[in-house]
Design a protein around this motif. Structure first.
Motif, PDB file in Angstrom:
ATOM      1  N   LEU A 171       0.857  -1.172   0.000  1.00  0.00           N
ATOM      2  CA  LEU A 171       0.000   0.000   0.000  1.00  0.00           C
ATOM      3  C   LEU A 171       0.898   1.227   0.000  1.00  0.00           C
ATOM      4  CD1 LEU A 171      -2.751  -0.905   2.640  1.00  0.00           C
ATOM      5  CD2 LEU A 171      -2.714  -1.386   0.181  1.00  0.00           C
ATOM      6  N   LEU A 172       0.624   2.163  -0.900  1.00  0.00           N
ATOM      7  CA  LEU A 172       1.326   3.442  -0.939  1.00  0.00           C
ATOM      8  C   LEU A 172       0.381   4.485  -0.376  1.00  0.00           C
ATOM      9  CD1 LEU A 172       4.221   3.700  -2.194  1.00  0.00           C
ATOM     10  CD2 LEU A 172       2.949   1.702  -2.998  1.00  0.00           C
ATOM     11  N   GLN A 173       0.644   4.924   0.842  1.00  0.00           N
ATOM     12  CA  GLN A 173      -0.223   5.876   1.526  1.00  0.00           C
ATOM     13  C   GLN A 173       0.414   7.257   1.505  1.00  0.00           C
ATOM     14  OE1 GLN A 173      -3.375   5.360   3.230  1.00  0.00           O
ATOM     15  NE2 GLN A 173      -3.375   7.601   3.231  1.00  0.00           N
ATOM     16  N   ASN A 174      -0.242   8.181   0.843  1.00  0.00           N
ATOM     17  CA  ASN A 174       0.205   9.568   0.900  1.00  0.00           C
ATOM     18  C   ASN A 174      -0.573  10.287   1.994  1.00  0.00           C
ATOM     19  OD1 ASN A 174       1.624  11.993  -0.260  1.00  0.00           O
ATOM     20  ND2 ASN A 174      -0.485  12.644  -0.508  1.00  0.00           N
ATOM     21  N   ILE A 175       0.152  11.056   2.809  1.00  0.00           N
ATOM     22  CA  ILE A 175      -0.503  11.869   3.835  1.00  0.00           C
ATOM     23  C   ILE A 175      -0.088  13.309   3.608  1.00  0.00           C
ATOM     24  CG2 ILE A 175      -0.907  12.222   6.294  1.00  0.00           C
ATOM     25  CD1 ILE A 175      -0.062   9.352   6.795  1.00  0.00           C
ATOM     26  N   GLY A 176      -0.836  13.969   2.725  1.00  0.00           N
ATOM     27  CA  GLY A 176      -0.690  15.402   2.531  1.00  0.00           C
ATOM     28  C   GLY A 176      -1.832  16.070   3.268  1.00  0.00           C
ATOM     29  N   GLY A 177      -2.437  17.091   2.678  1.00  0.00           N
ATOM     30  CA  GLY A 177      -3.628  17.658   3.288  1.00  0.00           C
ATOM     31  C   GLY A 177      -4.714  16.596   3.407  1.00  0.00           C
ATOM     32  N   ILE A 178      -4.879  15.837   2.317  1.00  0.00           N
ATOM     33  CA  ILE A 178      -5.792  14.697   2.273  1.00  0.00           C
ATOM     34  C   ILE A 178      -4.957  13.424   2.220  1.00  0.00           C
ATOM     35  CG2 ILE A 178      -7.485  13.524   0.774  1.00  0.00           C
ATOM     36  CD1 ILE A 178      -8.660  15.863   2.341  1.00  0.00           C
ATOM     37  N   GLY A 179      -5.479  12.337   2.771  1.00  0.00           N
ATOM     38  CA  GLY A 179      -4.817  11.048   2.686  1.00  0.00           C
ATOM     39  C   GLY A 179      -5.352  10.258   1.514  1.00  0.00           C
ATOM     40  N   ASN A 180      -4.475   9.584   0.795  1.00  0.00           N
ATOM     41  CA  ASN A 180      -4.931   8.679  -0.259  1.00  0.00           C
ATOM     42  C   ASN A 180      -4.027   7.466  -0.325  1.00  0.00           C
ATOM     43  OD1 ASN A 180      -2.736   9.452  -2.329  1.00  0.00           O
ATOM     44  ND2 ASN A 180      -3.724  11.412  -1.941  1.00  0.00           N
ATOM     45  N   VAL A 181      -4.591   6.355  -0.739  1.00  0.00           N
ATOM     46  CA  VAL A 181      -3.853   5.091  -0.769  1.00  0.00           C
ATOM     47  C   VAL A 181      -3.948   4.461  -2.151  1.00  0.00           C
ATOM     48  CG1 VAL A 181      -5.811   3.677   0.021  1.00  0.00           C
ATOM     49  CG2 VAL A 181      -3.462   2.895   0.418  1.00  0.00           C
ATOM     50  N   THR A 182      -2.841   3.896  -2.594  1.00  0.00           N
ATOM     51  CA  THR A 182      -2.798   3.097  -3.812  1.00  0.00           C
ATOM     52  C   THR A 182      -2.536   1.652  -3.417  1.00  0.00           C
ATOM     53  OG1 THR A 182      -1.945   4.926  -5.135  1.00  0.00           O
ATOM     54  CG2 THR A 182      -1.628   2.709  -6.011  1.00  0.00           C
ATOM     55  N   VAL A 183      -3.354   0.755  -3.944  1.00  0.00           N
ATOM     56  CA  VAL A 183      -3.259  -0.664  -3.617  1.00  0.00           C
ATOM     57  C   VAL A 183      -2.551  -1.386  -4.759  1.00  0.00           C
ATOM     58  CG1 VAL A 183      -4.541  -2.738  -2.992  1.00  0.00           C
ATOM     59  CG2 VAL A 183      -5.418  -0.472  -2.322  1.00  0.00           C
ATOM     60  N   LEU A 184      -1.399  -1.960  -4.455  1.00  0.00           N
ATOM     61  CA  LEU A 184      -0.614  -2.721  -5.428  1.00  0.00           C
ATOM     62  C   LEU A 184      -0.570  -4.176  -4.971  1.00  0.00           C
ATOM     63  CD1 LEU A 184       2.441  -0.306  -5.911  1.00  0.00           C
ATOM     64  CD2 LEU A 184       0.396  -0.466  -7.340  1.00  0.00           C
ATOM     65  N   PRO A 185      -1.509  -5.006  -5.448  1.00  0.00           N
ATOM     66  CA  PRO A 185      -1.449  -6.426  -5.082  1.00  0.00           C
ATOM     67  C   PRO A 185      -0.139  -7.057  -5.550  1.00  0.00           C
ATOM     68  CG  PRO A 185      -3.574  -5.868  -6.067  1.00  0.00           C
ATOM     69  CD  PRO A 185      -2.675  -4.697  -6.288  1.00  0.00           C
ATOM     70  N   LYS A 186       0.212  -8.159  -4.964  1.00  0.00           N
ATOM     71  CA  LYS A 186       1.442  -8.861  -5.319  1.00  0.00           C
ATOM     72  C   LYS A 186       1.494  -9.141  -6.820  1.00  0.00           C
ATOM     73  CE  LYS A 186       3.894 -13.198  -4.338  1.00  0.00           C
ATOM     74  NZ  LYS A 186       3.873 -14.450  -3.545  1.00  0.00           N
TER      75      LYS A 186
END
Length: 388
Positions: A171-186
């Motif tokens: 999971l690539l979690q960005n925590i800027g003003g808003i949080g967003n996640v990118t899901v990269l399955p194996k």
């Protein structure tokens, strides 16, 4: 494949300033090879920051202010390009292109009774192109929205290029003003990638810090570390925006939900809490919203080994500790742990997206934005200098 120099520019919902990443890049698509040459950041001048918030405010905004700021930010971004090149010891003339995200001043990815979905990023690219003599790719979000998407998040395509692995789910979690996640399955394909906004990142924390302490943010999470968390309050705050939190991905949000109105409601309804407790609880609120998003929308679908945090929130040690306590089943890292830069990550992303645009490749991930199909993103403003 020849290497080219490019600059990616990013200013986010926190309205802290402009991040500029000078990169060396070759190839495109899954053959892309990118290297960070130099990173630079410059805070917005106070008068510019005020204008940005005024433009975002329905009561303070006006067409003349919006138009003027659009061009003024073009100059701010051009200066950021010049600054990062100067610090790296190269001439702006050596750049092949610039990717500029612009400053989001409005983002509404849904219909209302009297409006259609829309997004607006300002910072006139012609000003950047003229000042630097370099072609500029900008306005990345609009084409995705034209294709039925939410225009966000856009970073997942670049995360697929750079972070996918055969060793496990990430999971690539960005925590800027808003949080967003990118899901990269194996060992995933692009079609398997999905992403969504998890809710507030630093936005609520920063808003409370400004109003309670006169500080723009909680450095290292030191204020939160002195306070006591009130979990029941954080749960109540999630109830306030339950329509967002309970909505299945893809989904995106912004200052419209978690900006000044939300912060003022906290201050009004929880005025009995001491200041440090409010910051601690707001920090827990961010960690809780992220962990709940994973447990509801990610973990039931894919085994995940690692969460890699980027953005300003990755430097908030109290927030990271709260996330580790809420998510003991996964390994939580920051970008620096794997050889990247948390600060530069999103600026690099928009250099990569600009590269895809110039190669005629789509740059969105329909599984992240809900667009009907992959589309080429952005508008190209050519260099005004014919001989370059």
């Amino acid at each position: 494949m020849s290497k080219r120099l490019a600059v990616g520019l990013m200013s986010g919902t926190s309205v802290d300033g402009v991040d500029a990443a000078l990169v060396s890049i070759e190839g495109a698509g899954t053959d892309t090879v990118v290297e960070l040459v130099h990173y630079s950041s410059a805070p917005f001048p106070p008068q510019v920051k005020k204008k940005i918030f005024d433009v975002m405010s329905p009561s303070n905004s006006s067409t003349p202010l919006l138009s003027s700021l659009h061009f003024e930010l073009g100059d701010v971004y051009a200066h950021a390009v010049e600054k990062v090149c100067t610090e790296a010891g190269i001439s702006v003339d050596e750049l092949t292109f610039i990717g500029s995200h612009g400053q989001t001043v409005f983002h509404q990815p849904f219909h209302t009774e009297d409006s259609v979905p829309s997004t607006l990023q300002i910072g006139e690219p012609s000003v950047i192109a003229y000042r630097t003599g370099t072609q500029v790719v900008s306005n990345f979000r609009s084409m995705d929205m034209a294709a039925g998407g939410e225009g966000a998040p856009l970073v997942p395509y670049t995360e697929f290029l750079l972070y996918r692995t055969k060793d496990g789910g990430r999971l690539l979690q960005n925590i800027g003003g808003i949080g967003n996640v990118t899901v990269l399955p194996k060992d995933c394909s692009l079609e398997e990638v999905f992403a969504f906004d998890t809710g507030p990142g630093n936005m609520v924390i920063d808003g409370l810090c400004e109003k309670l302490f006169g500080l723009s943010f909680d450095e290292d999470g030191s204020i939160a570390a002195r306070g006591t968390v009130h979990p029941e309050a954080a749960r109540k705050w999630m109830e306030w925006e339950k329509d967002f939190f309970q909505k299945a991905p893809p989904k995106s949000t912004g200052r419209e939900l978690f900006g000044e109105v939300f912060v003022n409601r906290i201050l009004d309804e929880y005025r009995n809490l001491v200041k440090e407790d409010l910051i601690a609880t707001a920090t827990y609120f961010t960690a809780l919203s992220i962990s709940d998003a994973y447990k509801t929308f990610v973990f039931p679908l894919h085994p995940i080994n690692e969460v890699i945090i980027g953005g300003g929130g990755s430097y908030n040690r109290t927030l990271l500790q709260m996330m580790r306590e809420l998510l003991p089943e996964v390994k939580i890292l920051i970008q620096e742990d794997i050889g990247y830069s948390s600060d530069a990550k999103e600026a690099i992303a928009f250099a990569l997206l600009a590269n895809e645009t110039l190669h005629g490749n789509p740059g969105n991930v329909p599984g992240a934005t809900a667009a009907k199909k992959p589309v080429i993103l952005g508008s190209i403003t050519p260099s005004p200098i014919i001989t370059k």
